[in-house]
Design a protein around this motif. Sequence first.
Motif, PDB file in Angstrom:
ATOM      1  N   THR A   3       9.022   4.428  10.405  1.00 14.28           N
ATOM      2  CA  THR A   3       8.768   5.341   9.131  1.00 14.28           C
ATOM      3  C   THR A   3       7.332   5.664   8.712  1.00 14.28           C
ATOM      4  OG1 THR A   3      11.130   4.346   8.000  1.00 14.28           O
ATOM      5  CG2 THR A   3       9.241   5.796   6.939  1.00 14.28           C
ATOM      6  N   PRO A   4       6.924   6.564   9.052  1.00 11.85           N
ATOM      7  CA  PRO A   4       5.642   7.244   8.734  1.00 11.85           C
ATOM      8  C   PRO A   4       4.832   6.179   6.804  1.00 11.85           C
ATOM      9  CG  PRO A   4       6.386   8.688   9.370  1.00 11.85           C
ATOM     10  CD  PRO A   4       7.631   7.909   8.797  1.00 11.85           C
ATOM     11  N   TRP A   5       3.864   5.505   7.930  1.00 12.32           N
ATOM     12  CA  TRP A   5       3.325   4.828   6.696  1.00 12.32           C
ATOM     13  C   TRP A   5       3.810   3.900   5.542  1.00 12.32           C
ATOM     14  CZ3 TRP A   5      -1.539   6.629   6.959  1.00 12.32           C
ATOM     15  CH2 TRP A   5      -1.756   7.931   7.074  1.00 12.32           C
ATOM     16  N   LEU A   6       4.817   3.396   6.454  1.00  8.98           N
ATOM     17  CA  LEU A   6       5.456   1.931   6.460  1.00  8.98           C
ATOM     18  C   LEU A   6       4.756   0.464   5.984  1.00  8.98           C
ATOM     19  CD1 LEU A   6       8.412   0.552   5.260  1.00  8.98           C
ATOM     20  CD2 LEU A   6       8.711   0.311   8.000  1.00  8.98           C
ATOM     21  N   THR A   7       3.786   0.296   6.950  1.00 13.29           N
ATOM     22  CA  THR A   7       2.896  -1.125   7.196  1.00 13.29           C
ATOM     23  C   THR A   7       2.068  -0.782   5.518  1.00 13.29           C
ATOM     24  OG1 THR A   7       2.980  -0.899   9.511  1.00 13.29           O
ATOM     25  CG2 THR A   7       1.791  -2.387   8.147  1.00 13.29           C
ATOM     26  N   GLU A   8       1.457   0.140   5.448  1.00 15.73           N
ATOM     27  CA  GLU A   8       0.531   0.535   4.573  1.00 15.73           C
ATOM     28  C   GLU A   8       1.019   0.528   3.462  1.00 15.73           C
ATOM     29  OE1 GLU A   8      -1.055   2.858   8.177  1.00 15.73           O
ATOM     30  OE2 GLU A   8       0.944   2.347   6.978  1.00 15.73           O
ATOM     31  N   ALA A   9       2.496   0.979   2.860  1.00 16.08           N
ATOM     32  CA  ALA A   9       2.658   1.201   1.473  1.00 16.08           C
ATOM     33  C   ALA A   9       3.343  -0.359   1.284  1.00 16.08           C
ATOM     34  CB  ALA A   9       4.459   1.420   1.644  1.00 16.08           C
ATOM     35  N   LEU A  53      -7.937   2.934   2.798  1.00 18.58           N
ATOM     36  CA  LEU A  53      -7.652   4.233   3.775  1.00 18.58           C
ATOM     37  C   LEU A  53      -8.427   5.398   2.607  1.00 18.58           C
ATOM     38  CD1 LEU A  53      -3.827   3.153   2.497  1.00 18.58           C
ATOM     39  CD2 LEU A  53      -5.142   3.227   4.767  1.00 18.58           C
ATOM     40  N   LYS A  54      -8.259   6.772   3.472  1.00 22.11           N
ATOM     41  CA  LYS A  54      -8.762   7.988   2.737  1.00 22.11           C
ATOM     42  C   LYS A  54      -8.183   8.294   1.278  1.00 22.11           C
ATOM     43  CE  LYS A  54     -11.085   8.541   7.092  1.00 22.11           C
ATOM     44  NZ  LYS A  54     -11.863   9.880   8.150  1.00 22.11           N
ATOM     45  N   GLU A  55      -8.268   8.845   0.948  1.00 16.95           N
ATOM     46  CA  GLU A  55      -7.389  10.086  -0.140  1.00 16.95           C
ATOM     47  C   GLU A  55      -6.053  10.370   0.828  1.00 16.95           C
ATOM     48  OE1 GLU A  55      -8.130  13.256  -3.924  1.00 16.95           O
ATOM     49  OE2 GLU A  55      -9.924  12.188  -2.872  1.00 16.95           O
ATOM     50  N   LEU A 102      -3.857   7.727   1.705  1.00 15.70           N
ATOM     51  CA  LEU A 102      -3.414   6.983   0.200  1.00 15.70           C
ATOM     52  C   LEU A 102      -2.709   7.699  -0.176  1.00 15.70           C
ATOM     53  CD1 LEU A 102      -3.222   5.005  -1.919  1.00 15.70           C
ATOM     54  CD2 LEU A 102      -5.347   5.783  -2.658  1.00 15.70           C
ATOM     55  N   LYS A 103      -2.259   9.802  -0.127  1.00 18.01           N
ATOM     56  CA  LYS A 103      -1.562  10.167  -1.258  1.00 18.01           C
ATOM     57  C   LYS A 103      -0.678   9.909   0.263  1.00 18.01           C
ATOM     58  CE  LYS A 103      -4.253  13.751  -2.320  1.00 18.01           C
ATOM     59  NZ  LYS A 103      -5.136  14.954  -2.850  1.00 18.01           N
ATOM     60  N   SER A 104       0.130  10.147   0.835  1.00 17.07           N
ATOM     61  CA  SER A 104       1.530   9.975   2.190  1.00 17.07           C
ATOM     62  C   SER A 104       1.547   9.047   1.741  1.00 17.07           C
ATOM     63  CB  SER A 104       0.965  10.154   3.526  1.00 17.07           C
ATOM     64  OG  SER A 104      -0.291  11.251   3.484  1.00 17.07           O
ATOM     65  N   VAL A 105       1.348   7.868   1.861  1.00 18.33           N
ATOM     66  CA  VAL A 105       1.511   6.638   1.466  1.00 18.33           C
ATOM     67  C   VAL A 105       1.769   6.475  -0.278  1.00 18.33           C
ATOM     68  CG1 VAL A 105       1.206   4.052   0.837  1.00 18.33           C
ATOM     69  CG2 VAL A 105      -0.433   5.210   3.044  1.00 18.33           C
ATOM     70  N   MET A 106       2.004   7.152  -0.859  1.00 17.29           N
ATOM     71  CA  MET A 106       1.944   7.009  -2.810  1.00 17.29           C
ATOM     72  C   MET A 106       3.882   7.696  -2.511  1.00 17.29           C
ATOM     73  SD  MET A 106       0.263   5.367  -4.733  1.00 17.29           S
ATOM     74  CE  MET A 106       1.253   5.777  -5.494  1.00 17.29           C
ATOM     75  N   GLN A 113      -2.607  10.663 -11.601  1.00 16.43           N
ATOM     76  CA  GLN A 113      -1.713  10.755 -10.427  1.00 16.43           C
ATOM     77  C   GLN A 113      -2.746  11.140  -9.192  1.00 16.43           C
ATOM     78  OE1 GLN A 113       1.342  12.707 -10.283  1.00 16.43           O
ATOM     79  NE2 GLN A 113       2.714  11.703 -12.583  1.00 16.43           N
ATOM     80  N   LEU A 114      -2.537  10.392  -8.455  1.00 12.33           N
ATOM     81  CA  LEU A 114      -3.683  11.077  -7.106  1.00 12.33           C
ATOM     82  C   LEU A 114      -3.241  12.241  -6.581  1.00 12.33           C
ATOM     83  CD1 LEU A 114      -5.742  10.459  -5.581  1.00 12.33           C
ATOM     84  CD2 LEU A 114      -4.166   8.926  -3.643  1.00 12.33           C
TER      85      LEU A 114
END
Length: 519
Positions: free
Chosen positions: A252-258, A283-285, A288-292, A517-518
Amino acid sequence: MKTSLQIKMGQQLTMTPQLQQAIRLLQLSTLDLQQEIQEALDSNPMLESEEFDDNSDSGNESDNDSRSSDSDNNDRDSHDNRESSSDNQDYDNSYDDNSYDDQSGQESLDEQWSSEKLPDDLPVDSQWEDTYQVSAGVASSSGPVDEDFDYDSRYATSDNLQDHLLWQLNLTPMSDADREVATMLIDGVDDDGYLHTTVEDVIEAMDPSLEIEEEEVMAVLHRLQQFDPAGVFCRDLRECLLLQLHQLPQGTPWLTEAQLIIRDHIDLLGSRDYQSLMRRTKLKEDDLKSVMRLIKELNPKPGAGIASEESEYVIPDVIVRQIRDEWRVELNPEIAPKLRVNADYASLIRRSDSSADNTFLKDHLQEARWFIKSLQSRNDTLLKVATKIVEFQIDFFEEGDEGMKPLVLHDIAEAVGMHESTISRVTTQKYMHTPRGIFELKYFFSSHVSTDSGGECSSTAIRAMIKKLIADENTRKPLSDNKIATMLGEKGIKVARRTVAKYREAMLIPPSNERKQLI
């Protein structure tokens, strides 16, 4: 003291039983009114519902024509058919005794078969139920679908979260001791899926002879945390979200960052401090949006979807439609059946007879007439009040909430020539179906706020304006209550900051710092 008789003249207000009945029916809700009508139908033989019309005359004529035609062709077949029909009718009578709640149910079933005209031939490739309505007791599975069938109550499950977890536990192989521990843990889960039973409580409640240790309880807990729904048996929000992320596929994309943000920086996430969050996670903005986006897909209350809540439906009393640019108000014809006096029983009353039976019929006849009159008075009053409300709030129906005008009970009372208490009874627990939704009649009454032009603006319209301003705001810099009050002031509406906060909280809108919100 000497006793004596004295005659005095005076005036006093009294409420007759008929007036008391009319007032009581006026303040009843739709469901209570239907129950009241049903009780009146059951207790008063003089009352009957117009739903069961007696059309037996035309039915008998068509039956006679059909029978005479059959008799000319074959007398023996006609005689057998009549005997078979009589047997089937007796069977239907005994089978469907409980199919109707009122006294005229069985009579209406008999009239149903006698009033229908028998065609010579049925259409090709048709079912018997397509032409004739079969009673509920003997209907086949291929019969027509009932429009009033309650699918929610028939197919809805009554299991709660605990039942859902116990069902999964029965499918999981465990030892007897582990199963007992798991049962205790399931009992400690609330409706949202959070565990409120500690490991120490489980060990203390277990039999000392089993010698259950903390590691065994934790092993059972980790096993239960794999149950459906994902995130159940969590002890806090951080663990709840991590359990759901752990059950996602590894690719899953961005799973580790989440997982990193939830595990180490959930406080910054809750306070919406995105600048500090980007600095600590590097993380860049856009990243971070993708993680959110991934985090927002998680459910903070995993057990809420399993709760067995029955659907509640509102039956409108009044229907408002727009026909050819004209707003029309009418009563909902389905809220209550039409009642009438039973003509057969009424004809049995003899004027000069004072016997007990005749007195019984007379009393119930008078009671039936007053009950029908009270229902008619209730309907007339409700329609009159609803019509005036629509006339006062015509801008609401055409423009929406922002067109709502200030309105109090006194305004409607003066318009219809009634007391305010009567208007209060009429508008309580009564609902209006409009093109904009279903609203309680009380919804159209609201307080007012002065404007710069000397006019008035209703609180409902102000709420709609606040909601619209917040919906159009920049999510990076949400509007504060003071800023909203200033913007309303620019429109000529004098409202204080604390009033804006009160209206915002009433609409369950969080403050500006929580709306940031971001993405």
